[in-house]
Design an enzyme around this catalytic site. Structure first.
Site, short mmCIF file in Angstrom:
data_model
loop_
_atom_site.label_atom_id
_atom_site.label_comp_id
_atom_site.label_asym_id
_atom_site.label_seq_id
_atom_site.Cartn_x
_atom_site.Cartn_y
_atom_site.Cartn_z
CG ASP A 41 -10.25 -32.84 -113.72
OD1 ASP A 41 -9.90 -33.98 -113.33
OD2 ASP A 41 -10.06 -31.82 -113.05
CB ILE A 42 -7.72 -37.60 -116.02
CG1 ILE A 42 -6.81 -37.05 -114.93
CG2 ILE A 42 -7.13 -37.40 -117.39
CD1 ILE A 42 -5.48 -37.79 -114.83
CD GLN A 104 -2.88 -23.64 -107.27
OE1 GLN A 104 -2.68 -22.74 -106.45
NE2 GLN A 104 -2.53 -23.56 -108.54
CG HIS A 110 -6.24 -25.62 -112.92
ND1 HIS A 110 -5.04 -25.60 -112.24
CD2 HIS A 110 -7.08 -26.34 -112.16
CE1 HIS A 110 -5.15 -26.29 -111.13
NE2 HIS A 110 -6.40 -26.75 -111.05
CG HIS A 112 -11.77 -26.99 -111.65
ND1 HIS A 112 -11.49 -28.32 -111.58
CD2 HIS A 112 -10.78 -26.36 -110.95
CE1 HIS A 112 -10.40 -28.51 -110.86
NE2 HIS A 112 -9.95 -27.34 -110.47
P1 AMP Z 1 -6.82 -28.33 -108.26
O1 AMP Z 1 -5.39 -27.89 -108.34
O2 AMP Z 1 -7.31 -28.51 -106.84
O3 AMP Z 1 -7.76 -27.46 -109.05
O4 AMP Z 1 -6.93 -29.81 -108.81
C1 AMP Z 1 -6.26 -30.24 -109.97
C2 AMP Z 1 -7.23 -30.89 -110.91
O5 AMP Z 1 -6.47 -31.40 -111.99
C3 AMP Z 1 -8.04 -32.06 -110.33
O6 AMP Z 1 -9.41 -31.86 -110.64
C4 AMP Z 1 -7.47 -33.29 -111.05
O7 AMP Z 1 -8.43 -34.26 -111.27
C5 AMP Z 1 -6.95 -32.68 -112.33
N1 AMP Z 1 -5.83 -33.38 -112.96
C6 AMP Z 1 -4.71 -33.83 -112.36
N2 AMP Z 1 -3.87 -34.39 -113.26
C7 AMP Z 1 -4.48 -34.27 -114.47
C8 AMP Z 1 -4.13 -34.62 -115.80
N3 AMP Z 1 -2.97 -35.24 -116.08
N4 AMP Z 1 -5.00 -34.35 -116.80
C9 AMP Z 1 -6.19 -33.75 -116.53
N5 AMP Z 1 -6.57 -33.37 -115.30
C10 AMP Z 1 -5.73 -33.62 -114.27
#
Ligand code: AMP
Length: 147
Positions: A41-42, A104, A110, A112
């Site tokens: 995760d970035i 989400q 995904h 975590h």
């Molecule tokens: P959620 O959909 O609530 O699980 O959140 C999306 C997750 O994706 C968050 O933790 C962001 O930090 C992460 N995220 C968003 N864009 C990217 C990316 N390009 N690469 C890696 N992680 C990402």
């Protein structure tokens, strides 16, 4: 009887994780097999925060096939075990958010996988953007532990 899984009619192939899966956007990859893909995760809520995705299109828990979900969870367990060792973690938190009301933000399923240390709170979501050099180094270590 198992409840019906909703068809993936709401899946948007232009979501950011679909682009990562197609190789159109970069990521700090840690694991790949024929059905799953994982990267860091970035905006990590703790060091080593990883995301595990099915390769098949699935918006979230409400439409993923049970077999793909089971496989994603197997990979999440592998990553949890590797991350516990690589990051000398005391524990692991798994999270999965489905639909906006469920928290989400990105609409490709995904899970975590977040390494945890005793008495260290998670950072709030999207509160901190990690240095890409740090993510690269962490991804190399995790990928090596997953081989
Ligand atoms: P959620 O959909 O609530 O699980 O959140 C999306 C997750 O994706 C968050 O933790 C962001 O930090 C992460 N995220 C968003 N864009 C990217 C990316 N390009 N690469 C890696 N992680 C990402």
């Amino acid at each position: 009887m198992r409840p019906a899984v909703r068809p993936a009619m709401d899946y948007d192939p232009q979501n950011i994780f679909a682009k990562i899966l197609r190789g159109e956007l970069p990521c700090h990859k840690i694991y790949e097999d024929d059905r799953a893909f994982a990267f860091l995760d970035i905006m990590p809520r703790a060091p080593g925060h990883a995301l595990v995705l099915p390769k098949a299109p699935a918006r979230n828990l409400l439409d993923i096939s049970p077999d793909d979900l089971a496989h994603v969870m197997k990979v999440a367990q592998k990553i949890a075990i590797a991350a516990k060792s690589v990051f000398a973690a005391d524990g692991i938190t798994l999270q999965q958010f489905s639909e906006a009301a469920g928290g989400q933000i990105v609409f490709h399923l995904h899970v975590h996988v977040i390494p945890r240390h005793d008495n260290v709170a998670l950072k709030p979501p999207a509160s901190f953007k990690e240095d890409p050099a740090v993510l690269s180094e962490q991804a190399l270590k995790l990928a090596a532990a997953l081989r």
